[in-house]
Write a protein that holds these residues in place. Structure first.
Motif, mmCIF file in Angstrom:
data_model
loop_
_atom_site.group_PDB
_atom_site.id
_atom_site.type_symbol
_atom_site.label_atom_id
_atom_site.label_comp_id
_atom_site.label_asym_id
_atom_site.label_seq_id
_atom_site.Cartn_x
_atom_site.Cartn_y
_atom_site.Cartn_z
ATOM 1 N N ARG A 1 0.836 -1.209 0.000
ATOM 2 C CA ARG A 1 0.000 0.000 0.000
ATOM 3 C C ARG A 1 0.868 1.255 0.000
ATOM 4 O O ARG A 1 0.517 2.265 -0.633
ATOM 5 C CB ARG A 1 -0.935 0.000 1.218
ATOM 6 N N LEU A 2 2.006 1.202 0.690
ATOM 7 C CA LEU A 2 2.920 2.344 0.697
ATOM 8 C C LEU A 2 3.435 2.627 -0.709
ATOM 9 O O LEU A 2 3.461 3.787 -1.144
ATOM 10 C CB LEU A 2 4.091 2.063 1.640
ATOM 11 N N ILE A 3 3.849 1.583 -1.418
ATOM 12 C CA ILE A 3 4.355 1.776 -2.782
ATOM 13 C C ILE A 3 3.283 2.405 -3.667
ATOM 14 O O ILE A 3 3.559 3.322 -4.455
ATOM 15 C CB ILE A 3 4.830 0.430 -3.366
ATOM 16 N N THR A 4 2.058 1.931 -3.523
ATOM 17 C CA THR A 4 0.949 2.511 -4.300
ATOM 18 C C THR A 4 0.738 3.971 -3.940
ATOM 19 O O THR A 4 0.530 4.830 -4.819
ATOM 20 C CB THR A 4 -0.343 1.714 -4.037
ATOM 21 N N THR A 5 0.801 4.294 -2.659
ATOM 22 C CA THR A 5 0.593 5.663 -2.195
ATOM 23 C C THR A 5 1.726 6.578 -2.654
ATOM 24 O O THR A 5 1.495 7.750 -2.991
ATOM 25 C CB THR A 5 0.484 5.694 -0.656
ATOM 26 N N LEU A 6 2.942 6.063 -2.684
ATOM 27 C CA LEU A 6 4.079 6.853 -3.155
ATOM 28 C C LEU A 6 4.002 7.111 -4.656
ATOM 29 O O LEU A 6 4.653 8.030 -5.171
ATOM 30 C CB LEU A 6 5.389 6.130 -2.832
ATOM 31 N N ASP A 7 3.220 6.297 -5.366
ATOM 32 C CA ASP A 7 3.039 6.441 -6.812
ATOM 33 C C ASP A 7 4.376 6.328 -7.561
ATOM 34 O O ASP A 7 4.707 7.138 -8.422
ATOM 35 C CB ASP A 7 2.361 7.781 -7.141
ATOM 36 N N THR A 8 5.113 5.292 -7.230
ATOM 37 C CA THR A 8 6.377 5.006 -7.909
ATOM 38 C C THR A 8 6.235 3.679 -8.648
ATOM 39 O O THR A 8 5.287 2.921 -8.407
ATOM 40 C CB THR A 8 7.524 4.866 -6.893
#
Length: 316
Positions: A138-145
């Motif tokens: 979810r963090l990776i998705t939120t960071l949008d990378t």
């Protein structure tokens, strides 16, 4: 090959044997700690809060290019952007590590009584790692990378390493993945220069991983005391190779490219950076000392591979 459910060191034992704790006593304490201090990241963290301009995603001193010639030429905005992509790369590596770890833990308890505290704690740790992997995703998705991760070669190499790992090798691999990241994340969550979401993610991970490290250390002591000569030699070689894979997976070269930096130049400068080398050695200092104590680093061949990782520079 799995040890019995209960094992206590002899009261007259010396050296590593004297440090052993009763397996069920350790499990009972860890289960109680899990009851007191476990988190649901979906509820604990504010995933919808916007990121704050000017805040880092990873402390600058932990960014791979910190204090290199490339770093000194970068703007502050580009440095912060690189910290974002490196944090995302580390999160992706964390998912990969934990996916492997969960499989190794299931193998470890396959021959243990499922009613034992030792097996129950392993299942509790697996539940923790499931939440951590979902949190990192979810963090990776939120960071949008982009989704970073291991190379195709390392992805398939890990199939071999985890499939042919012995029980002590499983726990050395666990500690390699957990303790280096734990050292870094302990610097992240109290750092007010860092985005609140990153601080929240690392705080949860540090608190829960501290139990996992205790479990793995206690079991590795026990396993290395009972392993035969051939198995110990195999564990040393396997652990050295795992260390090499772990270190080259943390920061994907693609993260540099996403920030407009030449990956080859960036990787070369990061490898030569005295600050980066010292940071990596510091991150592994306690782990290296523990591996020395338990015999995991014995032998020149194992140490030679370890030196290529940057974690053992200056040791004999």
């Amino acid at each position: 090959m799995a040890p019995t459910a209960r094992s206590t060191a002899s009261p007259t034992a010396t050296g590593p044997a004297a440090a052993l704790r009763d397996r069920e006593e350790v499990a009972t304490r860890l289960l109680a700690a899990s009851d007191r201090h476990s988190f649901d990241p979906d509820k604990e963290l504010d995933w919808d809060a916007p990121f704050t301009d000017g805040l880092w995603y990873w402390p600058p001193e932990l960014v791979s290019l910190y204090d290199t010639p490339l770093w000194r030429r970068m703007s502050e905005e580009q440095r912060i952007l690189l910290s974002k992509h490196e944090a995302s790369s580390i999160a992706a590596a964390g998912i990969w590590f934990e996916t492997i770890l969960m499989q190794l833990l299931l193998r470890h308890i396959y021959d243990h009584a499922p009613t034992s505290g030792h097996a129950r704690y392993a299942l509790t740790e697996i539940a923790d790692e499931c939440r951590h992997s979902k949190m990192f995703a979810r963090l990776i998705t939120t960071l949008d990378t982009p989704l970073y991760g291991p190379t195709t070669v390392d992805h398939h190499l890990a199939r071999f390493l985890k499939s042919f790992s012995t029980t002590p090798g499983s726990f050395t691999g666990t500690l390699l993945c957990e303790e280096i990241l734990d050292w870094m994340q302990r610097l992240v969550f109290p750092d007010e220069r860092v985005q609140p979401l990153m601080r929240g993610v690392t705080r949860i991970h540090v608190i829960e991983e501290s139990r996992h490290v205790r479990y793995a250390r206690e079991e590795l002591r026990r396993q290395m005391l009972t392993a035969g000569r051939a198995e110990k030699a195999y564990v040393r070689g396997l652990t050295a190779e795992i260390a090499r894979v772990v270190m080259r997976t943390l920061i994907s070269p693609r993260a540099y490219a996403e920030c407009g930096i030449d990956p080859k130049a960036a990787m070369a400068q990061a490898r030569r950076s005295p600050h980066r080398r010292e940071t990596l050695r510091a991150s592994a200092a306690k782990l290296v000392a523990f591996f020395d104590e338990t015999g995991v680093l014995d032998g020149p061949a194992s140490r030679a591979v370890w030196r290529t990782t940057g974690l053992l520079a200056g040791r004999g």
